[in-house]
Scaffold this active site. Sequence first.
Site, mmCIF file in Angstrom:
data_model
loop_
_atom_site.group_PDB
_atom_site.id
_atom_site.type_symbol
_atom_site.label_atom_id
_atom_site.label_comp_id
_atom_site.label_asym_id
_atom_site.label_seq_id
_atom_site.Cartn_x
_atom_site.Cartn_y
_atom_site.Cartn_z
ATOM 1 N N PHE A 113 -1.989 8.104 4.592
ATOM 2 C CA PHE A 113 -2.608 8.668 5.511
ATOM 3 C C PHE A 113 -4.202 9.345 5.097
ATOM 4 C CE2 PHE A 113 0.880 9.413 8.888
ATOM 5 C CZ PHE A 113 1.017 8.457 9.120
ATOM 6 N N ASN A 141 5.705 -1.809 11.307
ATOM 7 C CA ASN A 141 4.892 -1.252 10.143
ATOM 8 C C ASN A 141 5.191 -1.850 9.106
ATOM 9 O OD1 ASN A 141 2.930 0.157 8.637
ATOM 10 N ND2 ASN A 141 3.210 1.872 9.993
ATOM 11 N N THR A 142 4.936 -1.532 7.877
ATOM 12 C CA THR A 142 5.027 -2.315 6.589
ATOM 13 C C THR A 142 6.541 -1.869 6.413
ATOM 14 O OG1 THR A 142 4.430 -0.012 5.415
ATOM 15 C CG2 THR A 142 2.853 -1.744 5.714
ATOM 16 N N SER A 172 5.478 5.147 8.878
ATOM 17 C CA SER A 172 4.493 5.158 7.615
ATOM 18 C C SER A 172 5.803 5.460 6.760
ATOM 19 C CB SER A 172 3.463 5.704 7.286
ATOM 20 O OG SER A 172 2.764 5.600 5.994
ATOM 21 N N LYS A 201 4.631 3.794 17.556
ATOM 22 C CA LYS A 201 4.814 2.718 16.727
ATOM 23 C C LYS A 201 5.904 3.131 15.657
ATOM 24 C CE LYS A 201 1.975 0.350 13.204
ATOM 25 N NZ LYS A 201 0.541 -0.088 12.691
ATOM 26 N N ASN A 203 0.907 -1.287 0.076
ATOM 27 C CA ASN A 203 0.084 0.045 0.092
ATOM 28 C C ASN A 203 0.770 1.356 -0.062
ATOM 29 O OD1 ASN A 203 -0.444 1.857 2.570
ATOM 30 N ND2 ASN A 203 0.234 0.132 3.622
ATOM 31 N N ARG A 204 0.344 2.412 -0.609
ATOM 32 C CA ARG A 204 1.034 3.587 -0.563
ATOM 33 C C ARG A 204 -0.125 4.589 -0.260
ATOM 34 N NH1 ARG A 204 2.376 2.034 -6.193
ATOM 35 N NH2 ARG A 204 1.001 2.914 -7.602
ATOM 36 N N SER A 242 -3.198 -7.400 7.496
ATOM 37 C CA SER A 242 -3.392 -7.913 6.115
ATOM 38 C C SER A 242 -3.686 -9.535 6.180
ATOM 39 C CB SER A 242 -1.825 -7.913 5.751
ATOM 40 O OG SER A 242 -1.359 -6.690 5.363
ATOM 41 N N ASN A 295 4.829 6.062 3.674
ATOM 42 C CA ASN A 295 3.971 6.693 2.529
ATOM 43 C C ASN A 295 3.807 8.188 2.449
ATOM 44 O OD1 ASN A 295 3.851 4.163 1.146
ATOM 45 N ND2 ASN A 295 2.228 3.674 2.785
ATOM 46 N N THR A 296 4.504 8.817 3.536
ATOM 47 C CA THR A 296 4.295 10.519 3.800
ATOM 48 C C THR A 296 5.784 10.696 3.687
ATOM 49 O OG1 THR A 296 2.448 10.211 5.117
ATOM 50 C CG2 THR A 296 3.903 12.315 5.213
#
Length: 341
Positions: A112, A233-234, A170, A204, A108-109, A305, A172-173
């Site tokens: 948020f 996390n991922t 994350s 986290k 995933n990307r 997941s 992705n930010t």
Amino acid sequence: MTFLARPLLFAIDAERAHGLTIDMLAAWGRVGTPLPARPPALPVTVAGLTFPNPLGLAAGADKDGRAIAGFFGLGFGAVEIGTLTPLPQSGNPRPRLFRLTADRAVINRMGFNNGGLAAALPRARAANRKGMLGINVGANKDAADRIADYETGVAAAAPVADYVTINISSPNTPGLRDLQHGPALAELLARATAARGTTPLFLKVAPDQEPAQIDEIAKAAIDARIDALIVGNTTVSRPGLTSPNAGEAGGLSGTPLAPLAAQRLRDFRSATGAAMPIIAVGGIDSGAEAYARIRAGASLVQLYSGLVYGGPSLPGRILKEIETLLQRDGFAIITDAIGSD
């Protein structure tokens, strides 16, 4: 229903399928979900909170707190909603969620994407809880002061949540993971702990860490009196994937993450001297894997997941397997098994 629903959901775009799943669980929660069995051997106390069992829903599944009662109805001892940011944001462009079916994984990307704190907190406050409710907070992508966003999020969520999680993990930010190190981490933790009142505060962190970084995070968390670490996390790594979507950018979760996540659990337990509870996340899709993390030192475990491939009956199956494994090893209660390896 699982056998009927999965082929239909897998036939459509992953993000749309996820949205439909949340809608179904939200509807189920509104009509009244059955109270799951509460195995007497499985309660765990962390940060003064008694979790009915060690299995939690990881943040990211129910970002806006729309299906809290429905997820508790699956058997989770904790449901963590979010990540929530002070202001609503749409996240990254679609497509941004990809199944890797052959690998039992997800990339995933999302970035948020959420409706913001003000929209979600009333739902969280009104939700029918059958366990502990965590609220995971983050910073808006375009925030001028990201630490101020965390401070705002913690202050807003603390009166509603059983615990609040600061998510700086994350991928992705852009630049978010920079908050895991140096003066920025120390300032973040100081301002967040001041804002949380008496509500337990969890941190986290990402699995993509070097030994020196792990030591730095562990020391900072202990110094700031953080109540627990969520590891992790991922990952941005790509360990031996075979699915067509393996080359997509974003964070990888699911079964291939398990070895790295298990190693990071051991690393952070060593770095903290077992002085802080650790919540293990990443590649947990069976009772055996959950139990192995508990024996390795995790006080609690989380999954997300795994539900994609294991379906809604997975939490119940995991709890039954953990019970069986406890009995096999001669442990009367789950806390006896924590860190036994």
